[in-house]
Motif scaffolding. Structure first.
Motif, PDB file in Angstrom:
ATOM      1  N   GLN A   1      -5.402 -13.627   6.789  1.00 39.46           N
ATOM      2  CA  GLN A   1      -4.041 -14.414   6.766  1.00 39.46           C
ATOM      3  C   GLN A   1      -3.512 -14.497   8.186  1.00 39.46           C
TER       4      GLN A   1
ATOM      5  N   ASP B   1     -13.024   3.340   1.851  1.00 44.82           N
ATOM      6  CA  ASP B   1     -11.732   3.837   2.057  1.00 44.82           C
ATOM      7  C   ASP B   1     -11.609   4.740   3.301  1.00 44.82           C
TER       8      ASP B   1
ATOM      9  N   CYS C   1      -0.341  -7.958   6.425  1.00 41.41           N
ATOM     10  CA  CYS C   1      -0.366  -9.207   5.442  1.00 41.41           C
ATOM     11  C   CYS C   1      -1.043  -8.821   4.087  1.00 41.41           C
ATOM     12  N   GLY C   2      -1.390  -7.637   3.836  1.00 39.69           N
ATOM     13  CA  GLY C   2      -1.836  -7.095   2.655  1.00 39.69           C
ATOM     14  C   GLY C   2      -3.102  -7.878   2.178  1.00 39.69           C
TER      15      GLY C   2
ATOM     16  N   TYR D   1      -6.027  -6.427   1.565  1.00 41.15           N
ATOM     17  CA  TYR D   1      -6.936  -5.627   1.221  1.00 41.15           C
ATOM     18  C   TYR D   1      -7.925  -5.940   0.116  1.00 41.15           C
ATOM     19  N   GLU D   2      -7.573  -6.553  -0.761  1.00 41.83           N
ATOM     20  CA  GLU D   2      -8.445  -6.901  -1.891  1.00 41.83           C
ATOM     21  C   GLU D   2      -9.536  -7.541  -1.551  1.00 41.83           C
TER      22      GLU D   2
ATOM     23  N   GLN E   1      -1.084 -12.019  -3.398  1.00 42.22           N
ATOM     24  CA  GLN E   1      -1.530 -10.586  -3.018  1.00 42.22           C
ATOM     25  C   GLN E   1      -0.765  -9.883  -2.062  1.00 42.22           C
ATOM     26  N   GLY E   2      -0.562 -10.961  -0.697  1.00 41.18           N
ATOM     27  CA  GLY E   2      -0.168 -10.213   0.472  1.00 41.18           C
ATOM     28  C   GLY E   2       1.427  -9.964   0.093  1.00 41.18           C
TER      29      GLY E   2
ATOM     30  N   ILE F   1       1.843  -6.775  -1.938  1.00 40.66           N
ATOM     31  CA  ILE F   1       1.573  -5.539  -1.041  1.00 40.66           C
ATOM     32  C   ILE F   1       2.689  -5.082  -0.228  1.00 40.66           C
ATOM     33  N   PHE F   2       3.410  -6.256   0.542  1.00 40.73           N
ATOM     34  CA  PHE F   2       4.440  -6.085   1.334  1.00 40.73           C
ATOM     35  C   PHE F   2       5.421  -5.404   0.610  1.00 40.73           C
TER      36      PHE F   2
ATOM     37  N   MET G   1       2.642   2.445   6.211  1.00 38.70           N
ATOM     38  CA  MET G   1       2.270   1.036   5.512  1.00 38.70           C
ATOM     39  C   MET G   1       1.078   1.580   4.675  1.00 38.70           C
ATOM     40  N   LEU G   2       1.063   0.969   3.268  1.00 38.55           N
ATOM     41  CA  LEU G   2       0.106   0.950   2.496  1.00 38.55           C
ATOM     42  C   LEU G   2      -1.252   0.593   3.168  1.00 38.55           C
ATOM     43  N   LYS G   3      -2.406   1.306   2.789  1.00 37.62           N
ATOM     44  CA  LYS G   3      -3.587   0.878   3.269  1.00 37.62           C
ATOM     45  C   LYS G   3      -4.591   0.637   2.161  1.00 37.62           C
ATOM     46  N   LEU G   4      -5.836   0.429   2.854  1.00 34.81           N
ATOM     47  CA  LEU G   4      -6.815  -0.002   1.707  1.00 34.81           C
ATOM     48  C   LEU G   4      -7.259   1.096   0.576  1.00 34.81           C
ATOM     49  N   ALA G   5      -7.104   2.275   0.900  1.00 35.55           N
ATOM     50  CA  ALA G   5      -7.471   3.415  -0.113  1.00 35.55           C
ATOM     51  C   ALA G   5      -6.463   3.326  -1.175  1.00 35.55           C
TER      52      ALA G   5
ATOM     53  N   SER H   1      -5.967  -3.242  -7.176  1.00 39.19           N
ATOM     54  CA  SER H   1      -6.423  -4.681  -7.197  1.00 39.19           C
ATOM     55  C   SER H   1      -5.457  -5.473  -7.692  1.00 39.19           C
ATOM     56  N   ILE H   2      -5.447  -6.935  -7.207  1.00 42.04           N
ATOM     57  CA  ILE H   2      -4.544  -7.597  -7.550  1.00 42.04           C
ATOM     58  C   ILE H   2      -5.218  -8.932  -8.181  1.00 42.04           C
TER      59      ILE H   2
ATOM     60  N   ALA I   1      -6.549   6.350  -3.114  1.00 41.65           N
ATOM     61  CA  ALA I   1      -7.671   5.968  -4.092  1.00 41.65           C
ATOM     62  C   ALA I   1      -7.732   7.003  -5.191  1.00 41.65           C
TER      63      ALA I   1
END
Ligand code: FES
Ligand code: FES
Lengths: 156, 757
Positions: free
Chosen positions: A96, A124, A133-134, A136-137, B663-664, B667-668, B695-699, B703-704, B757
């Protein structure tokens, strides 16, 4: 004075040994693809590879990486052809703002070099970077795709 | 010119309640002058590089390169691609072709002025004389700005019109050149050809000739059924350079002989620098200068790290303010003002006490949200080159191009300031501010002749943000016997964003009444029954507050959508059914909710430590709903499993881009609801880096899945509306899983943590 090998090229630099690698890359060598996000090893925006290991350059001193091979995002594409990871990132339209992405791409490249077929947990664990910006998906999908591309003989 | 500007600057106000004020400014400037302002930008002009601007939005070079001007900051939302699609659709070009690119123009033109944002009105809405004056007053000032999810909204018609005008001008030029009637020509991307295909002429050879053609009137724009670019998931134009690490953000600007500056701002809001004890700082390796900026100190060096080391070594004494802000005291103040009904504004319909008396059941709940930082991934920075002759060039990742120019002009006796807007590593409203540009301009002025980049450390960025204000809401409702809301009362206490922003950034007075940002998302909520009261209380504090992705909606969606859930529980009904019953059947919200229930497979409680939460909220002309599935273990660890979203943003320009924004945005909002809290003690912000402001991370990310409501209505915003449903969906999901109702954010305050996760 420090001597560093960056992207296969040797550089003699007039910098303090305790200067973080990040600022040598950005301010001394104008390699601005490596980003500054936190300066404290917390976000991964500054990730480069040092002898193939994903390394946060903001907390890595110059003196600790003398004699190693440092690689930055700028030479990931081979003669203009995107690497498998970069290709997957384009295919999945990941970025993004894109500011965190060089760090993610470098961390993913290091991961796939060592673990060609990573599990979700391994992904992970390897990708603890922050994307504000999120994205991750799409990152997860792109990592999988990059693994596939690499296996099917694409560029590294 | 400058006289005109100062006049308008004084009377100019922002916010939908102030249209009359702007209109008065317009009348002050004069009808004749305003009528001459080129708000449409449909003309063509040659510029000094030899290329031609065919309208304000399109540049054509002799080598047949087409550049689309997009005067909105590309900060991740995809505006360069989306706006480019609007142009390409009518210009008839292939936007993905090699010879097409998008750039942010350095020129500020009236046609670029974002009056849609400032007036909260879109061009297609009915326009009377008040709007005419307001629009033109803002255009006369060339207020170029990005925000309020308005780029597409404000330019949906105008930019397609420009694309069509350019196409017709070029076609007329081609007809003249080839000696063939225009309607006999066919267009392939950037060339026209004769019917037999024998003769071909390119845009690049026509641009100059296009200048001499008369712009057509009454062009009919393509209808939805004919769109070939709009509605298509065109790949983002900025992605190739972004994956190569070649995209230039503000922090990547490099100029000959450039130097770097690190900043240390007085740590307490309202404090000033009294004395700087430089010690040995100037003798350190690479240090060039130390500049006192009154509220901050900058150290200039040949390298960012050296500058930062030196600024940290300074011994600084401060002049403290009379009062020290404290976020917990602000909360207590707001609470007691709500109790005392000390409203700064209140609206109501019908006899509220009577309706509460008649209700079969009454429900009451008090909610609290914290202050939040933007924490853009790229910290604040700006590069300024103040040349010896006082011409000034600014490179800034800014949402406020024009206000940034004013800021530079005010930093010294500048003439001719040009603001180059770079890519931004996130914005979220933070870059609507001018503080980072002001500091940079001042340092550059002190350093005259040498370009300087002023970079904030993460800690400076976190501790000197313009925060999303925390809020408190006391919500009360009466339900009738059938479980319908018969009366609703919302009392919201929060610091006013506009009252903070306007004086700080535009030198304008605070609005006379509390701005609608405090109440947006409640005041016109479709849940409001015939009897309702919506009231606000304000608080005066030195904490600077600003626009944070979705602004007041970020608080108010939490209050409304959680409270609706609580009412459902009170009525003994399923939350989705309850909401559906209480929304007007023909509302966009109801339509989104229905589709969401279908897509998420909403069948009621999940059981087994699992819960799903639902929220639907309209903001920035779009309605977004989310269903979030979580599981919660005995340790109060929450796993964010999966989210399903539905977005109704009217006509979709680029589905894949909208999906990314949803999605972003979610997550925000989830990040904030999970961890986000800025606390102020003794006038100082406690949190400094990402270890304290997580901040939220990948783990941990769910899924969105995103579904877009098909439609042909006017397009709504997409950058912000994905955020508001996040917090209420999470709190409602935790309630569904555990029976514990979270009324104070972040959820960590109630002992919940997020699973990796
Ligand atoms: S900048 Fe190095 S980890 Fe954040
Ligand atoms: S794409 Fe913006 S921070 Fe990751």
């Amino acid at each position: 004075m420090a001597r560093l090998t960056i992207n296969g090229k040797g550089h003699d630099l007039d910098v303090e040994g305790e200067m973080p690698l990040l600022w040598v890359l950005r301010d001394e060598l104008n390699l601005t693809g490596t980003k500054f996000g936190c300066g404290a090893g917390l976000c991964g925006a500054c990730t480069v590879t040092v002898d193939g290991e994903a390394t946060r350059s903001c907390i890595t001193t110059v003196e600790s990486v003398e004699g190693t091979n440092i690689r930055t995002i700028e030479t990931l594409a081979d003669a203009g052809t995107l690497s498998a990871v970069q290709q997957a990132w384009v295919e999945h339209q990941v970025p993004q703002c894109g500011y965190c992405q060089p760090g993610f791409i470098m961390a993913t490249s290091a991961l796939l070099d060592q673990t060609p077929d990573p599990s979700d947990d391994e992904i992970d664990e390897a990708l603890t970077n922050i994307c504000r910006c999120g994205t991750y998906e799409r990152i997860r999908a792109a990592v999988r795709r990059a693994a596939q591309l690499k296996k099917s003989g694409g560029q590294s | 010119m400058s006289k005109k500007r100062s006049l308008t600057r004084r009377i100019f106000m922002i916010g939908s309640a102030s249209i009359a004020g702007v209109a008065i400014a317009g009348v002050g400037i004069g009808t004749g002058y305003l009528a001459s302002v080129d708000v449409d930008g449909l003309g063509a002009s040659k510029n000094d590089t030899g290329s031609v601007d065919v309208t304000a939005w399109i540049n054509i070079a002799p080598d047949n390169k087409v550049t689309i001007y997009v005067p909105f900051l590309e900060m991740g939302q995809g505006t360069h691609t989306g706006m480019g699609q609007l142009v390409a659709e009518e210009l008839g070009i292939d936007i993905e072709a090699e010879n097409v690119s998008v750039t942010h123009p350095s020129r500020e033109l009236s046609a670029y002025a974002n009056w849609t944002m400032f007036l909260n009105r879109r061009p297609e809405e009915e326009a009377g004389p008040v709007t005419w004056f307001s629009q033109r007053a803002i255009a006369a000032m060339r207020m170029v700005a990005t925000g309020g999810s308005t780029a597409i909204v404000g330019n949906w018609s105008g930019v397609r019109q420009a694309g069509a005008t350019a196409r017709e001008l070029l076609k007329a030029a081609a007809a003249q050149k080839l000696g063939v009637p225009a309607d006999k020509l066919s267009q392939h991307h950037t060339e026209f050809s004769t019917p037999d295909g024998a003769q071909i002429v390119k845009f690049g050879d026509l641009a100059e000739l296009a200048l001499q053609q008369t712009p057509p009137t009454n062009i009919k724009l393509r209808g939805h059924e004919d769109f070939t670019v709009i509605g298509k998931s065109v790949p983002r134009l900025d992605i190739p350079e972004k994956v190569r690490g070649a995209a230039r953000y503000g922090i990547d600007v490099r100029l000959p002989d450039m130097v770097f500056a690190a900043l240390h701002q007085a740590p307490v809001f309202g404090a000033k620098i009294k004395k700087i004890d430089e010690g040995q700082a100037r003798k350190r390796h690479g240090i060039i200068d130390i500049v006192n900026l009154e509220t901050a100190v900058a150290v200039v060096a040949d390298n960012t790290w050296r500058a930062k080391q030196a600024v940290e070594a300074l011994d600084i004494t401060y002049e403290w303010p009379a009062e020290f802000a404290d976020s917990s005291k602000i909360k207590a103040d707001l609470k007691s003002r709500i109790e005392a009904e000390d409203y700064t504004r209140t609206d109501s319909r019908r006899d509220i006490p009577l309706h509460f008396e008649q209700a079969a059941k009454t429900i009451e709940a008090v909610y609290e949200t914290p202050y939040l930082a933007h924490a853009t991934m790229e910290p604040m920075n700006t590069t300024v080159w103040w040349k010896e002759d006082d011409t000034v060039e600014v490179w800034s990742p800014t949402q406020s191009q024009t206000a940034t120019r004013w800021a530079a002009e005010a930093a010294g006796s500048a003439k001719d300031v040009t603001v180059h807007v770079t890519y931004a590593g996130g914005g979220f409203g933070r870059r609507a501010e001018t503080d980072f540009a002001i500091y940079a301009a001042k340092v550059a002025h002190a350093l005259k002749g040498r370009p300087v980049q002023v970079i904030w450390s993460r800690e400076e960025d976190m501790r000197h943000d313009d925060y999303r204000p925390g809020a408190i809401a006391k919500m009360s409702a009466g339900l009738d016997a059938a479980g319908k809301i018969s009366v609703l009362k919302a009392e919201v206490g929060s610091q006013s964003v506009f009252a903070s922003y306007l004086p700080r950034n535009l030198g304008m007075p605070a609005p006379a009444s509390q701005d609608e940002a405090t109440l947006e998302g409640i005041l016109k909520s479709p849940y409001l029954p015939p009897a309702w009261q919506v009231s606000a209380v304000d608080v005066d504090t030195s904490i600077p507050v600003g626009f944070w992705r979705s602004v007041g909606h970020s608080n108010n969606s939490f209050f409304m959508e959680c409270f609706a859930d609580e009412c459902a529980t009170g009525a003994g009904l399923d939350p989705a059914q309850f909401k559906l019953a209480n929304l007007p059947a023909n509302s966009r919200e109801a339509r989104v909710l229905k589709l969401l229930m279908e897509k998420a497979g909403w069948t009621g409680p999940l059981g087994n430590g699992k819960g799903r939460g639902l929220a639907v909220h309209k903001s920035f002309r779009s309605v977004v709903g989310a269903v979030l599935d979580v599981s919660v273990d005995d340790e109060k660890t929450v796993t964010l499993e999966k989210a399903v979203m539905v977005c109704d943003c009217g006509t979709v320009i680029n589905p894949r881009l909208v999906e990314a924004q949803m999605q972003g945005g979610l997550i925000f909002g989830l990040t904030a609801a999970a961890f986000g809290e800025i606390t102020v003690e003794q006038g100082k912000v406690t949190q400094g880096n990402f270890d304290e402001y997580e901040m939220l991370k990948l783990a941990s990310a769910p899924s969105i899945e995103v579904h877009l409501m098909p439609g042909t209505d006017l397009p709504g915003g997409v950058g912000e509306p994905g955020t508001p449903p996040a917090a209420p969906a999470l709190a409602n999901a935790i309630f569904a899983a555990t029976g514990e109702r979270i009324r104070t954010l972040p959820i960590s305050k109630a002992g919940y943590s997020i699973a990796e996760a």
